[in-house]
Design a protein around this motif. Structure first.
Motif, short mmCIF file in Angstrom:
data_model
loop_
_atom_site.label_atom_id
_atom_site.label_comp_id
_atom_site.label_asym_id
_atom_site.label_seq_id
_atom_site.Cartn_x
_atom_site.Cartn_y
_atom_site.Cartn_z
N VAL A 142 0.84 -1.20 0.00
CA VAL A 142 0.00 0.00 0.00
C VAL A 142 0.87 1.25 0.00
O VAL A 142 0.53 2.26 -0.62
CB VAL A 142 -0.95 0.00 1.21
N GLY A 143 2.02 1.19 0.66
CA GLY A 143 2.87 2.35 0.83
C GLY A 143 3.77 2.68 -0.34
O GLY A 143 4.47 3.70 -0.31
N ILE A 144 3.77 1.85 -1.38
CA ILE A 144 4.61 2.13 -2.54
C ILE A 144 4.18 3.43 -3.19
O ILE A 144 2.99 3.63 -3.48
CB ILE A 144 4.54 0.97 -3.56
N VAL A 185 0.79 -3.48 -7.71
CA VAL A 185 0.03 -2.30 -7.30
C VAL A 185 0.09 -1.19 -8.36
O VAL A 185 -0.08 0.00 -8.05
CB VAL A 185 0.47 -1.77 -5.91
N TRP A 186 0.35 -1.57 -9.61
CA TRP A 186 0.09 -0.64 -10.70
C TRP A 186 -1.43 -0.42 -10.76
O TRP A 186 -2.22 -1.35 -10.54
CB TRP A 186 0.58 -1.22 -12.02
N GLU A 187 -1.85 0.78 -11.11
CA GLU A 187 -3.29 1.07 -11.11
C GLU A 187 -4.06 0.19 -12.08
O GLU A 187 -5.23 -0.11 -11.85
CB GLU A 187 -3.53 2.55 -11.42
N HIS A 188 -3.41 -0.24 -13.18
CA HIS A 188 -4.15 -1.08 -14.12
C HIS A 188 -4.56 -2.42 -13.51
O HIS A 188 -5.41 -3.11 -14.05
CB HIS A 188 -3.35 -1.30 -15.42
N ALA A 189 -3.95 -2.79 -12.39
CA ALA A 189 -4.27 -4.06 -11.74
C ALA A 189 -5.55 -3.98 -10.91
O ALA A 189 -6.10 -5.03 -10.55
CB ALA A 189 -3.11 -4.50 -10.85
N TYR A 190 -6.02 -2.77 -10.60
CA TYR A 190 -7.16 -2.70 -9.69
C TYR A 190 -8.09 -1.50 -9.88
O TYR A 190 -9.21 -1.50 -9.37
CB TYR A 190 -6.65 -2.67 -8.24
N TYR A 191 -7.68 -0.45 -10.63
CA TYR A 191 -8.41 0.81 -10.58
C TYR A 191 -9.85 0.71 -11.08
O TYR A 191 -10.74 1.36 -10.53
CB TYR A 191 -7.66 1.89 -11.37
N ASN A 196 -9.44 4.46 -6.36
CA ASN A 196 -8.18 4.88 -5.75
C ASN A 196 -7.94 4.26 -4.38
O ASN A 196 -7.02 4.66 -3.66
CB ASN A 196 -8.13 6.40 -5.63
N VAL A 197 -8.74 3.25 -4.01
CA VAL A 197 -8.63 2.66 -2.68
C VAL A 197 -7.72 1.43 -2.76
O VAL A 197 -8.19 0.28 -2.70
CB VAL A 197 -10.01 2.30 -2.09
N ARG A 198 -6.45 1.67 -2.93
CA ARG A 198 -5.48 0.57 -3.05
C ARG A 198 -5.51 -0.39 -1.85
O ARG A 198 -5.40 -1.60 -2.05
CB ARG A 198 -4.07 1.14 -3.22
#
Length: 222
Positions: A142-144, A185-191, A196-198
């Motif tokens: 999460v902190g990356i 944790v690239w945004e394409h993996a979850y956005y 924006n709630v990683r």
């Protein structure tokens, strides 16, 4: 200046020649997923899996092949400057291919739960408990800042450690740790699903973690 460049190229030539030859001989391909695109729902949606696999991972593969072709040509031309200039693209796309090939295997629709056997014992030894390891990996991922990967890695001295890598840097060449379990944790993996709630995505991904495969990777690393 040209003379010193020729000397450096001569010293590097055995390594870069073999790398260039490998790039000329072999083409990297997109690996098949070991499950259907909708198999990880509701943790990861069908849409995300299709885009992530067919678009993003495929792009890394295509760019890696193109970079290796350019590298082979640069080696054949004894163009040291071009060989050096291609290294960032080789690292980025090669790392993207390596990281994602691991990622698909360490997820499973039948995953989740708790590791067993040697993996669990080593986790307890190095982190105190499985929950402690999950919490440390969650916080690190999460902190990356920006894009990257959070990893549970295995070192040559037999210890486990939580390590993060920026962008698509591959864990083992970058840190020396063998990758066991990683979180993209690239945004394409979850956005598309988590916005924006990683933290929600990172916590949820443990529900589809394939600890059996992670245990196999540990056995191979040993």
């Amino acid at each position: 200046m040209l003379s010193s460049q020729r000397v450096r190229l001569a010293n590097l030539s055995p390594k870069i020649s073999s790398l260039g030859a490998a790039g000329a001989r072999l083409k990297h391909t997109l690996p098949d997923l070991p499950y259907d695109y909708n198999a990880l729902e509701p943790v990861i949606s069908n849409e995300i899996m299709q885009i992530h696999h067919q678009k993003h991972h495929q792009t890394y593969v295509d760019n890696l092949n193109a970079t290796e072709e350019k590298l082979a040509a640069a080696v054949a031309e004894n163009n040291l400057s071009q060989v050096i200039a291609l290294q960032p693209a080789l690292k980025f796309n090669g790392g993207g291919h390596i990281n994602h090939s691991i990622f698909w295997e360490i997820l499973s629709p039948n995953g989740g739960g708790t590791p067993t056997g040697d993996l669990l014992e080593l986790i307890k030894k190095d982190f105190g408990s499985f929950d402690n390891m999950k919490e440390e990996l969650t916080q690190a991922s999460v902190g990356i800042q920006g894009s990257g990967w959070g990893w549970l890695g295995y070192s040559k001295n037999g210890r486990l450690k939580i390590v993060t890598c920026a962008n698509q840097d591959p864990l083992q060449p970058t840190t020396g740790y063998f990758p066991l379990f990683g979180i993209d944790v690239w945004e394409h993996a979850y956005y598309l699903q988590y916005k924006n709630v990683r933290p929600d995505y990172v916590k949820a991904i443990f529900q589809v973690a394939n600890w059996e495969k992670v245990g196999e990777r540990l056995a191979n690393a040993r």
